[in-house]
Design an enzyme around this catalytic site. Structure first.
Site, mmCIF file in Angstrom:
data_model
loop_
_atom_site.group_PDB
_atom_site.id
_atom_site.type_symbol
_atom_site.label_atom_id
_atom_site.label_comp_id
_atom_site.label_asym_id
_atom_site.label_seq_id
_atom_site.Cartn_x
_atom_site.Cartn_y
_atom_site.Cartn_z
ATOM 1 N N CYS A 31 61.200 53.573 66.112
ATOM 2 C CA CYS A 31 59.863 54.174 66.181
ATOM 3 C C CYS A 31 59.290 54.520 64.814
ATOM 4 C CB CYS A 31 59.892 55.434 67.036
ATOM 5 S SG CYS A 31 60.605 55.132 68.633
ATOM 6 N N HIS B 203 54.553 60.962 65.964
ATOM 7 C CA HIS B 203 55.100 60.003 66.931
ATOM 8 C C HIS B 203 54.897 60.571 68.340
ATOM 9 C CE1 HIS B 203 57.466 57.033 68.780
ATOM 10 N NE2 HIS B 203 58.516 57.803 69.020
ATOM 11 N N ASN C 65 55.341 56.574 75.192
ATOM 12 C CA ASN C 65 55.909 56.301 73.872
ATOM 13 C C ASN C 65 55.913 54.789 73.643
ATOM 14 O OD1 ASN C 65 57.590 55.871 71.699
ATOM 15 N ND2 ASN C 65 59.208 57.250 72.393
#
Ligand code: ACO
Length: 331
Positions: free
Chosen positions: A118, A258, A288
């Site tokens: 990520c 994030h 996500n």
């Protein structure tokens, strides 16, 4: 009064692509033992986008890239380098970057994938800024593109409610306009790699009927541990980045974290003593999307007019590896 800025490497265009299919929490209620209220309370996510069966990260990345080029007033021919951050490449090789080079019709320029889970997009952004600053590659495309739905175990309620698909892209060039980078911070800790991993499909555990039977080709996550590690790492990298820029947290006007869990973002806001209203979120709509989260968010924030001229914008990421990254930009 307009302040005069020196020409520096800057984000001069952004783009995003989200697949059309929406998967709502109510749909997941029919797939695993879960509920909309549990998912919303524990994560903040209400729905996510899922790519079509034949839609690859390179298709989504190419769409985002073309939008970023258009918004920068550039054509694919103007690019000198392509960096793609992804954990879900179209193929092990060729790289997704090579697929994108072909799909957007760029010249025969260098193109490569970068894997930092990520945190990958921010790793790529930092590489791009340095390449542009050196002058060796004056115009760089950085893409974050993911099809996490292909590595999610749709019968594991611990993980399948969290992830979604999508892509975001930026163009980095010398400019007096756009988002110039003031400071950045990158890091990793391989000793914690097992808390978030896809164990099979690489050379250590190739795909075999036995491995597939055990579901080892899917994301495995120790959720609570990841939660704690994510908050600590995101706070630390944000503080490191601000220290390098000789700035206090309160001087940051806008934060793009994030998009893993609303509770992580709330705790981060408390720890950095920055009001939650300065934090951008879209996880309620997209979940996500790993390396794609931050460039999609940046594109949305800019097109919504949320980022004002001269505003200091802090991007903060965390991911498997473990990896973490932050970048402070000034618009
Ligand atoms: N629906 C209903 N119940 C669930 C679900 C679900 N979807 N998932 C788990 N539960 C249950 C568990 O089985 C457990 O039940 P038990 O007490 O009977 O054993 C209970 O809920 C509590 O589970 P926890 O795992 O303790 O729940 P927690 O509050 O920690 O929330 C979550 C879980 C949302 C995964 C949280 O830990 C989290 O967000 N962790 C970080 C995840 C993350 O950020 N991952 C990605 C970061 S990096 C990257 O993006 C690749």
């Amino acid at each position: 009064m307009q302040r005069l800025r020196q020409s520096r490497p800057a984000i001069v265009g952004t783009g995003a692509y989200l697949p059309a299919k929406v998967l709502r929490n109510s749909d997941l209620e029919r797939m695993v033992e879960t509920s909309d209220s549990w998912i919303v309370e524990r994560t903040g996510i209400r729905e996510r986008r899922i790519a079509a069966e034949k839609e690859c990260p390179s298709d989504m990345g190419a769409a985002a890239a073309l939008m970023a080029l258009e918004r920068a007033g550039l054509a694919p021919n103007d690019l000198d380098l392509i960096i793609v951050a992804t954990t879900t490449p179209d193929t092990l090789f060729p790289s997704t970057a090579c697929h994108i080079q072909q799909k957007i019709g760029a010249r025969k320029i260098p193109a490569f994938d970068l894997q930092a889970a990520c945190s990958g997009f921010l790793y790529g952004l930092v590489m791009a800024y340095h390449m542009v600053a050196l002058g060796t590659y004056p115009t760089v495309l950085v893409v974050g593109a993911e099809k996490l739905s292909s590595i999610v175990n749709w019968s594991d309620r611990n993980t399948c409610v969290l992830f979604g698909d999508g892509a975001g892209a930026v163009i980095v060039q010398q400019s007096t306009q756009g988002g110039q980078m003031i400071a950045h911070d990158l890091g990793s800790d391989g000793s914690q790699g097992q808390v978030l991993t896809v164990p099979a499909g690489g050379s250590r555990l190739p795909l075999t009927p036995e491995n597939i039977g055990e579901g080892l080709q899917f994301i495995q996550m120790a959720g609570k541990k990841v939660f704690r590690l994510a908050i600590d790492a995101m706070e630390t990298t944000a503080r490191n980045c601000l220290k390098k820029a000789a700035l206090q947290p309160e001087e940051v006007g806008y934060v793009i974290p994030h998009q893993a869990n609303m509770r992580i973002i709330e705790l981060l806001s408390e720890r950095l003593h920055l009001p939650l209203k300065r934090f951008f979120t879209h996880l309620e709509r997209y979940g996500n999307t790993s390396a794609a989260c931050i460039p999609i968010a940046l594109h949305e924030a800019l097109t919504a007019g949320d980022i004002r001229p001269m505003e200091k914008v802090l991007l903060i990421a965390f991911g498997g590896g473990l990896t973490w990254a932050s970048a402070l930009l000034e618009w």
